[in-house]
Write an enzyme that holds these catalytic residues in place. Sequence first.
Site, PDB file in Angstrom:
ATOM      1  CE1 TYR A  32       1.091  -0.221   4.418  1.00  0.00           C
ATOM      2  CE2 TYR A  32       0.006   1.917   4.369  1.00  0.00           C
ATOM      3  CZ  TYR A  32       0.834   1.008   5.000  1.00  0.00           C
ATOM      4  OH  TYR A  32       1.413   1.329   6.202  1.00  0.00           O
ATOM      5  NE  ARG A  51       6.695   4.782   0.493  1.00  0.00           N
ATOM      6  CZ  ARG A  51       6.396   5.615   1.492  1.00  0.00           C
ATOM      7  NH1 ARG A  51       7.334   5.994   2.334  1.00  0.00           N
ATOM      8  NH2 ARG A  51       5.176   6.070   1.646  1.00  0.00           N
ATOM      9  NE  ARG A  99      -5.411 -20.077   4.320  1.00  0.00           N
ATOM     10  CZ  ARG A  99      -4.440 -20.908   4.736  1.00  0.00           C
ATOM     11  NH1 ARG A  99      -4.399 -22.150   4.307  1.00  0.00           N
ATOM     12  NH2 ARG A  99      -3.502 -20.474   5.570  1.00  0.00           N
ATOM     13  CG  HIS A 101       0.891 -20.695   2.528  1.00  0.00           C
ATOM     14  ND1 HIS A 101      -0.157 -21.478   2.923  1.00  0.00           N
ATOM     15  CD2 HIS A 101       1.313 -20.052   3.642  1.00  0.00           C
ATOM     16  CE1 HIS A 101      -0.364 -21.338   4.211  1.00  0.00           C
ATOM     17  NE2 HIS A 101       0.519 -20.458   4.677  1.00  0.00           N
ATOM     18  CE  LYS A 146       3.154   3.492   3.350  1.00  0.00           C
ATOM     19  NZ  LYS A 146       3.298   3.538   4.785  1.00  0.00           N
ATOM     20  CD  GLU A 178      10.204   1.945  10.127  1.00  0.00           C
ATOM     21  OE1 GLU A 178       9.885   2.927   9.449  1.00  0.00           O
ATOM     22  OE2 GLU A 178      10.030   0.767   9.745  1.00  0.00           O
ATOM     23  CG  LEU A 202       8.171   2.845   4.639  1.00  0.00           C
ATOM     24  CD1 LEU A 202       7.785   1.595   3.875  1.00  0.00           C
ATOM     25  CD2 LEU A 202       6.953   3.659   4.972  1.00  0.00           C
TER      26      LEU A 202
HETATM   27  N1  PDD Z   1       2.843   5.268   7.590  1.00  0.00           N
HETATM   28  N2  PDD Z   1       7.610   4.060   8.849  1.00  0.00           N
HETATM   29  C1  PDD Z   1       6.468   3.368   8.920  1.00  0.00           C
HETATM   30  C2  PDD Z   1       6.505   2.006   9.533  1.00  0.00           C
HETATM   31  C3  PDD Z   1       5.260   3.926   8.446  1.00  0.00           C
HETATM   32  O1  PDD Z   1       4.118   3.227   8.530  1.00  0.00           O
HETATM   33  C4  PDD Z   1       5.276   5.245   7.901  1.00  0.00           C
HETATM   34  C5  PDD Z   1       4.047   5.920   7.380  1.00  0.00           C
HETATM   35  C6  PDD Z   1       6.501   5.934   7.839  1.00  0.00           C
HETATM   36  C7  PDD Z   1       6.615   7.334   7.250  1.00  0.00           C
HETATM   37  O2  PDD Z   1       6.529   7.318   5.846  1.00  0.00           O
HETATM   38  P1  PDD Z   1       6.004   8.611   5.049  1.00  0.00           P
HETATM   39  O3  PDD Z   1       6.823   9.753   5.488  1.00  0.00           O
HETATM   40  O4  PDD Z   1       6.227   8.264   3.614  1.00  0.00           O
HETATM   41  O5  PDD Z   1       4.548   8.806   5.393  1.00  0.00           O
HETATM   42  C8  PDD Z   1       7.649   5.304   8.310  1.00  0.00           C
HETATM   43  C9  PDD Z   1       1.644   5.706   6.910  1.00  0.00           C
HETATM   44  C10 PDD Z   1       1.331   7.160   7.044  1.00  0.00           C
HETATM   45  C11 PDD Z   1       0.502   4.780   7.319  1.00  0.00           C
HETATM   46  O6  PDD Z   1       0.761   3.580   7.388  1.00  0.00           O
HETATM   47  O7  PDD Z   1      -0.615   5.246   7.549  1.00  0.00           O
END
Ligand code: PDD
Length: 285
Positions: A32, A51, A99, A101, A146, A178, A202
Amino acid sequence: MALVYLNGEYLPLEEAKVPVLDRGFIFGDGVYEVIPVYNRRPFRLSEHLRRLQHSLDGIRLANPHREAEWAERIGRIVAAAETEDQGVYLQVTRGPAPRDHAFPNAVQPTVFIMSNPLSTPPRAAVEQGVAAVTAVDNRWLRCDIKAIALLPNVLLRQLAVDAGCAETVLLRDGFLTEGAASNIFAVRDGVILAPPKSNLMLPGITYDVVLEIAQAKGFAHEVRQVSEAELRGADEIWQTSSTKEVTAVVRLDGQPVGTGKPGPVFWRMHAAYQDYKQTVMRAAS
Ligand code: PDD
Protein backbone atom coordinates in the site's frame (compact mmCIF):
# COMPACT_ATOMS: atom_id res chain seq x y z
CA MET A 1 -19.81 12.79 -4.11
CA ALA A 2 -16.89 10.99 -2.45
CA LEU A 3 -15.88 7.91 -4.44
CA VAL A 4 -13.45 5.04 -4.12
CA TYR A 5 -11.75 3.16 -6.94
CA LEU A 6 -11.95 -0.61 -7.10
CA ASN A 7 -10.68 -2.62 -10.08
CA GLY A 8 -11.68 -0.19 -12.80
CA GLU A 9 -14.82 1.19 -11.15
CA TYR A 10 -15.51 4.44 -9.30
CA LEU A 11 -18.17 3.90 -6.67
CA PRO A 12 -19.36 4.91 -3.19
CA LEU A 13 -17.36 3.25 -0.38
CA GLU A 14 -20.39 1.25 0.80
CA GLU A 15 -20.67 -0.40 -2.61
CA ALA A 16 -17.02 -1.44 -2.86
CA LYS A 17 -16.78 -5.19 -2.17
CA VAL A 18 -13.84 -7.59 -2.29
CA PRO A 19 -14.18 -11.41 -2.44
CA VAL A 20 -13.37 -13.10 0.87
CA LEU A 21 -10.76 -15.27 -0.86
CA ASP A 22 -8.77 -12.18 -1.82
CA ARG A 23 -5.18 -12.90 -0.81
CA GLY A 24 -5.07 -9.53 0.90
CA PHE A 25 -7.76 -10.78 3.29
CA ILE A 26 -6.46 -14.34 3.62
CA PHE A 27 -2.68 -13.75 3.74
CA GLY A 28 -2.12 -10.00 3.99
CA ASP A 29 -0.55 -10.51 0.56
CA GLY A 30 -0.36 -6.98 -0.77
CA VAL A 31 1.24 -3.56 -0.50
CA TYR A 32 0.00 0.00 0.00
CA GLU A 33 0.81 3.71 -0.06
CA VAL A 34 -0.45 6.75 1.82
CA ILE A 35 -0.07 9.96 -0.20
CA PRO A 36 -0.77 13.38 1.32
CA VAL A 37 -2.72 15.77 -0.90
CA TYR A 38 -2.57 19.55 -0.42
CA ASN A 39 -5.00 21.81 -2.31
CA ARG A 40 -6.01 18.69 -4.27
CA ARG A 41 -2.41 18.17 -5.45
CA PRO A 42 -0.85 14.84 -4.47
CA PHE A 43 2.52 15.59 -2.88
CA ARG A 44 5.51 13.79 -4.40
CA LEU A 45 3.27 11.43 -6.33
CA SER A 46 6.16 10.12 -8.45
CA GLU A 47 8.18 9.32 -5.33
CA HIS A 48 5.22 7.50 -3.75
CA LEU A 49 4.66 5.55 -6.97
CA ARG A 50 8.36 4.70 -7.10
CA ARG A 51 8.15 3.37 -3.54
CA LEU A 52 5.02 1.41 -4.57
CA GLN A 53 7.03 -0.15 -7.41
CA HIS A 54 9.77 -1.07 -4.92
CA SER A 55 7.16 -2.70 -2.67
CA LEU A 56 5.57 -4.57 -5.61
CA ASP A 57 9.00 -5.77 -6.75
CA GLY A 58 9.65 -6.89 -3.17
CA ILE A 59 6.58 -9.15 -3.19
CA ARG A 60 7.04 -10.18 -6.85
CA LEU A 61 3.74 -8.71 -8.03
CA ALA A 62 3.57 -6.98 -11.42
CA ASN A 63 2.49 -3.35 -11.27
CA PRO A 64 -1.04 -3.30 -12.72
CA HIS A 65 -0.69 0.33 -13.87
CA ARG A 66 1.77 2.75 -15.42
CA GLU A 67 2.48 6.00 -13.57
CA ALA A 68 0.10 8.02 -15.81
CA GLU A 69 -2.69 5.51 -15.16
CA TRP A 70 -2.17 5.74 -11.41
CA ALA A 71 -2.14 9.53 -11.63
CA GLU A 72 -5.38 9.55 -13.59
CA ARG A 73 -7.16 7.24 -11.15
CA ILE A 74 -5.86 9.06 -8.07
CA GLY A 75 -6.79 12.37 -9.70
CA ARG A 76 -10.41 11.32 -10.12
CA ILE A 77 -10.69 10.17 -6.49
CA VAL A 78 -9.09 13.41 -5.27
CA ALA A 79 -11.40 15.51 -7.46
CA ALA A 80 -14.51 13.74 -6.09
CA ALA A 81 -13.51 14.11 -2.41
CA GLU A 82 -14.96 16.83 -0.23
CA THR A 83 -11.86 18.44 1.27
CA GLU A 84 -8.93 20.21 -0.37
CA ASP A 85 -6.35 18.47 1.83
CA GLN A 86 -6.55 14.69 1.78
CA GLY A 87 -4.75 11.46 2.53
CA VAL A 88 -4.99 9.07 -0.40
CA TYR A 89 -4.72 5.40 0.52
CA LEU A 90 -4.03 2.91 -2.22
CA GLN A 91 -3.60 -0.83 -2.00
CA VAL A 92 -2.70 -3.61 -4.42
CA THR A 93 -3.15 -7.25 -3.46
CA ARG A 94 -2.41 -10.50 -5.26
CA GLY A 95 -6.16 -10.81 -5.79
CA PRO A 96 -8.66 -13.60 -5.22
CA ALA A 97 -7.59 -17.25 -5.54
CA PRO A 98 -8.27 -20.59 -3.82
CA ARG A 99 -6.37 -20.59 -0.51
CA ASP A 100 -2.82 -21.81 -1.09
CA HIS A 101 0.33 -20.11 0.12
CA ALA A 102 1.95 -20.46 -3.32
CA PHE A 103 1.23 -17.69 -5.83
CA PRO A 104 -1.77 -18.46 -8.08
CA ASN A 105 -0.92 -19.16 -11.73
CA ALA A 106 -3.21 -16.46 -13.07
CA VAL A 107 -3.04 -13.38 -10.85
CA GLN A 108 -5.82 -10.80 -11.04
CA PRO A 109 -4.60 -8.12 -8.65
CA THR A 110 -7.08 -6.16 -6.59
CA VAL A 111 -6.54 -2.40 -6.83
CA PHE A 112 -8.25 -0.16 -4.32
CA ILE A 113 -7.94 3.62 -3.87
CA MET A 114 -9.74 5.82 -1.35
CA SER A 115 -9.23 9.30 0.04
CA ASN A 116 -9.94 10.72 3.46
CA PRO A 117 -9.57 14.24 4.86
CA LEU A 118 -5.91 14.78 5.76
CA SER A 119 -5.39 14.57 9.50
CA THR A 120 -2.36 16.65 10.43
CA PRO A 121 -1.02 16.80 14.01
CA PRO A 122 -3.21 18.80 16.40
CA ARG A 123 -1.83 22.12 17.62
CA ALA A 124 -1.23 20.76 21.13
CA ALA A 125 0.90 17.90 19.75
CA VAL A 126 3.05 20.41 17.86
CA GLU A 127 3.39 22.89 20.71
CA GLN A 128 3.81 20.48 23.62
CA GLY A 129 5.21 17.44 21.83
CA VAL A 130 4.09 13.86 22.38
CA ALA A 131 5.13 10.91 24.53
CA ALA A 132 6.48 7.62 23.20
CA VAL A 133 7.53 4.22 24.50
CA THR A 134 10.27 1.98 23.16
CA ALA A 135 10.01 -1.66 22.15
CA VAL A 136 12.16 -4.31 20.53
CA ASP A 137 11.66 -4.21 16.76
CA ASN A 138 10.41 -7.75 16.25
CA ARG A 139 9.24 -7.28 12.67
CA TRP A 140 10.61 -9.13 9.64
CA LEU A 141 13.74 -8.17 7.71
CA ARG A 142 11.93 -6.44 4.81
CA CYS A 143 10.56 -3.37 6.58
CA ASP A 144 11.42 -1.40 3.40
CA ILE A 145 8.36 -3.03 1.78
CA LYS A 146 5.16 -1.12 2.60
CA ALA A 147 3.23 -4.34 3.17
CA ILE A 148 -0.43 -4.41 4.18
CA ALA A 149 0.51 -7.26 6.57
CA LEU A 150 0.88 -4.80 9.45
CA LEU A 151 0.15 -7.04 12.44
CA PRO A 152 3.58 -6.45 14.05
CA ASN A 153 3.19 -2.68 13.58
CA VAL A 154 -0.36 -2.84 14.93
CA LEU A 155 0.75 -4.71 18.07
CA LEU A 156 3.74 -2.41 18.58
CA ARG A 157 1.69 0.77 18.11
CA GLN A 158 -0.89 -0.54 20.61
CA LEU A 159 1.84 -0.68 23.26
CA ALA A 160 2.01 3.11 22.93
CA VAL A 161 -1.75 3.52 23.06
CA ASP A 162 -1.96 1.29 26.16
CA ALA A 163 0.63 3.52 27.85
CA GLY A 164 -1.25 6.69 26.88
CA CYS A 165 1.46 7.56 24.34
CA ALA A 166 1.49 8.55 20.69
CA GLU A 167 4.13 6.26 19.20
CA THR A 168 6.35 3.24 19.79
CA VAL A 169 10.02 3.81 18.96
CA LEU A 170 11.67 0.62 17.76
CA LEU A 171 15.13 -0.69 18.62
CA ARG A 172 16.77 -3.61 16.86
CA ASP A 173 20.05 -5.07 18.13
CA GLY A 174 20.62 -1.94 20.20
CA PHE A 175 20.01 0.54 17.37
CA LEU A 176 17.11 2.81 16.42
CA THR A 177 15.18 1.66 13.36
CA GLU A 178 11.96 3.73 13.15
CA GLY A 179 8.54 4.09 14.77
CA ALA A 180 5.61 1.67 14.49
CA ALA A 181 4.07 4.05 11.90
CA SER A 182 6.68 6.81 11.45
CA ASN A 183 10.38 7.51 10.98
CA ILE A 184 12.38 8.69 13.98
CA PHE A 185 15.18 11.27 14.20
CA ALA A 186 17.35 12.16 17.19
CA VAL A 187 19.17 15.44 17.87
CA ARG A 188 22.40 15.48 19.89
CA ASP A 189 24.55 18.55 20.47
CA GLY A 190 22.65 20.39 17.72
CA VAL A 191 23.20 17.63 15.13
CA ILE A 192 20.17 15.91 13.56
CA LEU A 193 20.80 12.15 13.44
CA ALA A 194 18.88 9.97 10.97
CA PRO A 195 19.19 6.18 10.75
CA PRO A 196 20.30 5.24 7.21
CA LYS A 197 17.74 3.70 4.86
CA SER A 198 17.99 -0.07 4.81
CA ASN A 199 15.82 -3.17 4.79
CA LEU A 200 15.10 -2.45 8.47
CA MET A 201 12.95 0.66 7.93
CA LEU A 202 10.43 2.17 5.57
CA PRO A 203 12.07 4.81 3.35
CA GLY A 204 9.76 7.64 4.38
CA ILE A 205 8.90 10.40 1.94
CA THR A 206 8.71 12.84 4.88
CA TYR A 207 12.12 11.55 6.07
CA ASP A 208 13.49 12.64 2.68
CA VAL A 209 11.82 16.05 2.96
CA VAL A 210 13.30 16.62 6.43
CA LEU A 211 16.81 15.70 5.28
CA GLU A 212 16.46 17.89 2.17
CA ILE A 213 15.38 20.82 4.34
CA ALA A 214 18.30 20.18 6.70
CA GLN A 215 20.66 20.21 3.71
CA ALA A 216 19.12 23.31 2.11
CA LYS A 217 19.04 25.32 5.36
CA GLY A 218 22.46 24.21 6.54
CA PHE A 219 21.18 22.42 9.66
CA ALA A 220 23.90 20.08 10.94
CA HIS A 221 22.85 16.51 10.21
CA GLU A 222 24.32 13.03 9.91
CA VAL A 223 22.79 9.94 8.36
CA ARG A 224 24.15 7.15 10.53
CA GLN A 225 23.14 4.47 12.97
CA VAL A 226 21.83 5.75 16.31
CA SER A 227 22.50 3.53 19.31
CA GLU A 228 19.99 2.99 22.10
CA ALA A 229 22.24 4.95 24.48
CA GLU A 230 22.40 7.87 22.03
CA LEU A 231 18.64 7.80 21.63
CA ARG A 232 18.02 7.76 25.38
CA GLY A 233 20.52 10.57 25.91
CA ALA A 234 19.27 12.66 22.96
CA ASP A 235 18.45 16.35 23.40
CA GLU A 236 15.52 15.97 21.02
CA ILE A 237 13.63 13.15 19.31
CA TRP A 238 11.28 13.68 16.36
CA GLN A 239 8.78 11.49 14.56
CA THR A 240 7.93 12.08 10.90
CA SER A 241 5.27 10.80 8.52
CA SER A 242 2.96 12.06 5.80
CA THR A 243 0.24 12.65 8.40
CA LYS A 244 2.34 13.50 11.48
CA GLU A 245 4.62 15.87 9.51
CA VAL A 246 7.41 16.55 12.05
CA THR A 247 6.41 16.19 15.71
CA ALA A 248 8.67 16.32 18.77
CA VAL A 249 8.76 13.34 21.14
CA VAL A 250 9.24 14.91 24.57
CA ARG A 251 8.97 11.84 26.82
CA LEU A 252 10.44 8.41 26.15
CA ASP A 253 9.47 5.53 28.43
CA GLY A 254 8.29 8.08 31.01
CA GLN A 255 11.60 10.02 31.02
CA PRO A 256 11.85 13.57 29.67
CA VAL A 257 13.70 13.95 26.38
CA GLY A 258 16.10 16.88 26.87
CA THR A 259 14.14 19.61 28.64
CA GLY A 260 10.87 17.70 28.20
CA LYS A 261 9.67 20.32 25.69
CA PRO A 262 10.04 20.58 21.90
CA GLY A 263 13.64 21.76 21.46
CA PRO A 264 15.24 24.59 19.49
CA VAL A 265 16.28 22.43 16.53
CA PHE A 266 12.73 21.10 16.31
CA TRP A 267 11.33 24.63 16.15
CA ARG A 268 13.74 25.57 13.36
CA MET A 269 12.81 22.44 11.42
CA HIS A 270 9.11 22.96 12.12
CA ALA A 271 9.24 26.52 10.77
CA ALA A 272 11.18 25.42 7.68
CA TYR A 273 8.77 22.51 7.10
CA GLN A 274 5.70 24.77 7.38
CA ASP A 275 7.36 27.25 5.03
CA TYR A 276 8.08 24.43 2.57
CA LYS A 277 4.47 23.31 2.88
CA GLN A 278 3.14 26.77 2.01
CA THR A 279 5.59 27.52 -0.77
CA VAL A 280 6.09 24.12 -2.40
CA MET A 281 3.43 21.60 -1.32
CA ARG A 282 0.58 24.09 -1.62
CA ALA A 283 1.96 26.05 -4.55
CA ALA A 284 -0.23 26.21 -7.61
CA SER A 285 0.99 23.85 -10.31
N1 PDD B 1 2.84 5.27 7.59
N2 PDD B 1 7.61 4.06 8.85
C1 PDD B 1 6.47 3.37 8.92
C2 PDD B 1 6.51 2.01 9.53
C3 PDD B 1 5.26 3.93 8.45
O1 PDD B 1 4.12 3.23 8.53
C4 PDD B 1 5.28 5.24 7.90
C5 PDD B 1 4.05 5.92 7.38
C6 PDD B 1 6.50 5.93 7.84
C7 PDD B 1 6.62 7.33 7.25
O2 PDD B 1 6.53 7.32 5.85
P1 PDD B 1 6.00 8.61 5.05
O3 PDD B 1 6.82 9.75 5.49
O4 PDD B 1 6.23 8.26 3.61
O5 PDD B 1 4.55 8.81 5.39
C8 PDD B 1 7.65 5.30 8.31
C9 PDD B 1 1.64 5.71 6.91
C10 PDD B 1 1.33 7.16 7.04
C11 PDD B 1 0.50 4.78 7.32
O6 PDD B 1 0.76 3.58 7.39
O7 PDD B 1 -0.61 5.25 7.55
